[in-house]
Design an enzyme around this catalytic site. Structure first.
Site, PDB file in Angstrom:
ATOM      1  N   HIS A 135      65.749  53.627  45.446  1.00 53.65           N
ATOM      2  CA  HIS A 135      65.619  53.139  46.942  1.00 53.65           C
ATOM      3  C   HIS A 135      65.436  51.322  46.588  1.00 53.65           C
ATOM      4  CE1 HIS A 135      65.339  56.787  48.846  1.00 53.65           C
ATOM      5  NE2 HIS A 135      64.710  57.483  47.816  1.00 53.65           N
TER       6      HIS A 135
ATOM      7  N   LYS B 287      34.954  38.617  35.059  1.00 54.01           N
ATOM      8  CA  LYS B 287      34.696  39.927  35.227  1.00 54.01           C
ATOM      9  C   LYS B 287      34.147  40.598  36.294  1.00 54.01           C
ATOM     10  CE  LYS B 287      34.092  43.626  32.817  1.00 54.01           C
ATOM     11  NZ  LYS B 287      35.262  44.504  32.353  1.00 54.01           N
TER      12      LYS B 287
ATOM     13  N   GLU C 110      47.573  40.804  33.450  1.00 54.21           N
ATOM     14  CA  GLU C 110      46.182  40.222  33.211  1.00 54.21           C
ATOM     15  C   GLU C 110      46.114  39.508  31.846  1.00 54.21           C
ATOM     16  OE1 GLU C 110      42.260  42.284  35.088  1.00 54.21           O
ATOM     17  OE2 GLU C 110      43.473  43.877  33.901  1.00 54.21           O
TER      18      GLU C 110
ATOM     19  N   TRP D  19      33.509  29.985  37.947  1.00 54.16           N
ATOM     20  CA  TRP D  19      34.823  30.284  38.165  1.00 54.16           C
ATOM     21  C   TRP D  19      35.126  29.628  39.412  1.00 54.16           C
ATOM     22  CZ3 TRP D  19      37.297  33.117  42.101  1.00 54.16           C
ATOM     23  CH2 TRP D  19      38.624  33.401  41.989  1.00 54.16           C
TER      24      TRP D  19
ATOM     25  N   LYS E  68      47.126  45.534  33.736  1.00 56.03           N
ATOM     26  CA  LYS E  68      46.875  45.381  32.329  1.00 56.03           C
ATOM     27  C   LYS E  68      47.501  44.185  31.794  1.00 56.03           C
ATOM     28  CE  LYS E  68      42.871  47.211  32.333  1.00 56.03           C
ATOM     29  NZ  LYS E  68      42.798  46.677  33.669  1.00 56.03           N
TER      30      LYS E  68
ATOM     31  N   ASN F  66      26.200  30.551  43.113  1.00 57.24           N
ATOM     32  CA  ASN F  66      27.288  31.608  42.925  1.00 57.24           C
ATOM     33  C   ASN F  66      27.296  32.081  44.334  1.00 57.24           C
ATOM     34  OD1 ASN F  66      28.911  33.271  41.977  1.00 57.24           O
ATOM     35  ND2 ASN F  66      27.193  35.118  41.917  1.00 57.24           N
ATOM     36  N   GLY F  67      28.654  32.063  44.775  1.00 58.97           N
ATOM     37  CA  GLY F  67      28.795  32.569  46.118  1.00 58.97           C
ATOM     38  C   GLY F  67      29.896  31.691  46.953  1.00 58.97           C
TER      39      GLY F  67
ATOM     40  N   CYS G  80      30.270  33.030  39.635  1.00 56.39           N
ATOM     41  CA  CYS G  80      29.918  32.251  38.652  1.00 56.39           C
ATOM     42  C   CYS G  80      28.432  33.030  37.996  1.00 56.39           C
ATOM     43  CB  CYS G  80      29.531  31.039  39.095  1.00 56.39           C
ATOM     44  SG  CYS G  80      30.975  30.141  40.120  1.00 56.39           S
TER      45      CYS G  80
ATOM     46  N   GLU H  65      48.063  51.148  36.425  1.00 57.94           N
ATOM     47  CA  GLU H  65      46.945  50.375  35.692  1.00 57.94           C
ATOM     48  C   GLU H  65      47.451  49.634  34.580  1.00 57.94           C
ATOM     49  OE1 GLU H  65      43.424  49.435  34.214  1.00 57.94           O
ATOM     50  OE2 GLU H  65      44.103  49.615  35.983  1.00 57.94           O
TER      51      GLU H  65
ATOM     52  N   ARG I 156      31.515  36.187  33.883  1.00 57.28           N
ATOM     53  CA  ARG I 156      31.661  35.699  35.223  1.00 57.28           C
ATOM     54  C   ARG I 156      32.450  34.560  35.556  1.00 57.28           C
ATOM     55  NH1 ARG I 156      27.527  38.775  37.996  1.00 57.28           N
ATOM     56  NH2 ARG I 156      27.514  37.383  39.589  1.00 57.28           N
TER      57      ARG I 156
END
Length: 624
Positions: free
Chosen positions: A513, A619, A497, A77, A494, A103-104, A2, A490, A28
């Site tokens: 396989h 982020k 996301e 968040w 993306k 925050n936390g 946050c 990667e 955040r």
């Protein structure tokens, strides 16, 4: 994860400045936002809250303004409790005279909540944060001073947290606490501030300080009173603050992500120049204090362990290729969230932590655990004042500039470039390459920097045309080999996301396989080729297997790879790479990266996704 802002001012307009700070911190978290403020001599705390992005709170404040000499704000968040109005910060005690933003994670919130409920406290939210407000109320009710109350408060909380607290009737000060979660102080001519990140400061802030870990204190107009958790005075060291308003500007682009995609070319040149400017001091980035120490240690060095999360993990994975193939050092890469369960620490090893923010909780905890074991740790970070930069033995700055969009683009490229440069420097230090070879390889790196944007522009119209075709599919396979598999992984991250499309990346040699069972005419298979001739031939064989099963083949390749490109239904090419005969094939993914980013961006745009703020994400991941 946050964002928190607290302000004490001389004028009755600090709410505006808090909103400005929250705008900078919305990366955040953007599940909800809230502000509380109080005025001179008034025990009443006024509050405004809204679910959704910060724009919802701004609209509410426009209709129903609030003001005060002190204010706290929060953008959330969600970790504990769903996105509901009851769970929006700030949170209050029973009397409404204590408000706080957090925050936390408070790890012992359940035990504390049970105790407080037994004492008669009534909770209105499902969050761990509200527990802190009620616990502080319980402590203050015993007649303790705010300082003694804070001292007891921190002794009873378990977890990682940053807190900013407002007490009704005390509009001239805010209380703050930091334990393993970022928090900064800022002092200016007409206001004092405490925030999660420097980007929240406005132009009025003249100097700032990173609050030391395990510190609590009081913020007043023009002054700070701080104490360590053991009760002794804490030293606060300030640095001049230079406000950079352009970091919030999209530069004429529709989204921050697009702006950051186009910044990648310039970043390559900036990084190489900045790192070369270090001269012989580059060894300090690895934590060595002298050239002789570095030379001796690098000769003995048997292994490098790289630790990272998310996009940084994939950048580190490419870094492992560079360190093995160029510098001759066996290198492994581990996700930070898993490394904590690996208790084996060997001698003659070097550990590296990689993070854009330098505050990634899982990675930061690994760094601290390694330091407790007296291991050597270096960092690669974008934020030079971050916790990782301060706590590692040395670090290399990415020089990427602020990255606002949640999906990392230019940070990935910057990390890859730093790793390649670092591998060259280590190889030269070990006598594996000459100075002339090092300089030639740096020239290749700069050449690839130019190719990043050129490849994007050459394929831009095709990508825009093809985005709608991709958007109709719900699942995809991404394939690559060796270094190109890392780019495939990667790219898959993306697309998950940003477009919310389920994508799985595999080394293409693993097709037979298991994954080949998924391939049919409704399955796009995106293949990332390699500039290495031997690896390329294997990729062509894998592509033929996909075509034989009716898969919809898409290729990111190089211009002369006609056998592969002719198999593809859609393709995007890097031109001139093989004709630049001296160029290291390991740099192939770097040339493709912006075109890959633009394809993902274009698909998300067709699907009308919130590109800069994808759902459920933030982020800076500052909780484990």
């Amino acid at each position: 994860m946050c964002g928190i802002v607290g302000l004490v001012g001389q004028k009755n307009n600090v709410v505006e400045a808090v909103v400005y700070g929250l705008e900078g911190l919305e990366y955040r978290g953007y599940d909800s936002a809230g502000i509380a403020c109080t005025d001179s001599g008034d025990t009443k705390i006024i509050c405004a809250k809204a679910c959704g992005e910060l724009s919802a709170l701004k609209a509410q404040l426009h209709e129903q303004p609030i003001s005060g000499l002190a204010a706290i704000g929060h953008t959330r968040w969600a970790t504990h409790g769903r996105v509901t109005l009851e769970n929006v910060h700030p949170h209050f005690d029973c009397s409404g005279t204590i408000a706080l933003v957090h925050n936390g994670i408070i790890e012992n919130y359940h035990e504390l909540g049970t105790m407080l409920k037994a004492e008669g406290h009534i909770f209105k939210s499902d969050t761990d944060s509200e527990v802190v407000a009620h616990l502080l109320e319980s402590i203050l009710d015993r007649g303790l001073s705010p300082k003694k109350a804070l001292h007891e408060l921190v002794s009873r909380l378990d977890g990682a947290y940053a807190l900013v607290i407002m007490l009704g009737g005390r509009s001239d000060e805010l209380l703050f606490v930091r334990k393993r979660s970022p928090l900064c102080l800022g002092l200016g001519k007409n206001k004092s501030a405490v925030v999660s990140d420097l980007v929240a400061f406005d132009a009025d802030i003249e100097k700032y300080a990173i609050i030391p870990d395990q510190t609590y204190g009081f913020l007043r107009m023009g002054e700070v009173e701080a104490y360590s958790f053991d009760g002794f005075s804490a030293e606060i060291t300030y640095t001049p603050h230079i406000h950079n308003a352009s970091s919030r500007d999209r530069g004429g682009h529709a989204h921050y992500m697009l702006k950051e995609i186009y910044e990648q070319k310039g970043i390559v040149h900036r990084i190489v120049t900045a790192l070369n400017d270090l001269g012989d001091e580059w060894i300090k980035g690895l934590g060595y204090t002298s050239a002789s120490q570095a030379s001796e240690s690098l000769k003995k060095l048997t292994h490098v362990d790289l630790i990272a999360c998310g996009t940084s993990y994939y950048a580190a994975s490419l870094g492992a290729f560079f360190l093995r193939d160029i510098a001759g050092i066996d290198t492994s890469v581990t996700r930070a969230s898993e490394f904590a369960y690996n208790p084996i620490l060997m001698k003659n090893r070097l550990y590296g932590v990689v993070s854009q923010s330098g505050e990634t909780a899982d990675t930061l905890e690994v760094l601290r655990a390694l330091k407790r074991q007296e291991q050597s740790v270096f960092g690669i970070v974008n934020v030079e004042k971050s916790s990782m930069a301060r706590e590692a033995d040395g670090f290399f700055a990415m020089h990427a500039g602020p990255e606002i969009s949640v999906a990392s683009t230019k940070s990935f490229t910057a990390q890859v470039v730093v790793f390649y440069w670092l591998a060259l420097k280590i190889a030269h230090s070990k006598g594996l390459i000459t100075l002339q070879q090092l300089q030639a390889s740096e020239a290749e790196l700069l050449w690839c920097g130019n190719k990043i944007e050129e490849t994007l522009e050459n394929n831009k119209s095709s990508i825009e045309h093809d985005a709608a075709w991709f958007a109709q599919y719900k699942t995809c396979l991404f394939l690559g080999r060796q270094e190109s598999f890392i780019l495939a992984a990667e790219a898959a991250l993306k697309l998950k996301e940003l477009a919310y499309i389920f994508v799985e990346a595999f080394p293409s040699g693993e097709l037979k396989h298991g994954p080949l069972a998924l391939v049919d005419q409704n399955m796009p298979v995106v293949v990332f080729s390699s500039a290495d001739p031997l690896v390329y031939q294997k990729i062509v064989s894998n592509a033929q297997e996909v075509k034989a099963r009716g898969g919809r083949l898409v290729v990111f390749g190089f211009q002369d790879q006609t056998a592969l490109l002719n198999l593809a239904e859609k393709s995007y090419c890097v031109s001139g790479f093989s004709s630049y005969t001296q160029c290291d094939s390991l740099l192939g993914p770097l040339c493709m990266v912006a075109a890959m980013h633009y394809l993902v961006y274009s698909i998300a745009k067709v699907l009308e996704r919130p590109i800069d703020k994808p759902r459920n994400l933030a982020k800076s991941v500052t909780v484990e």
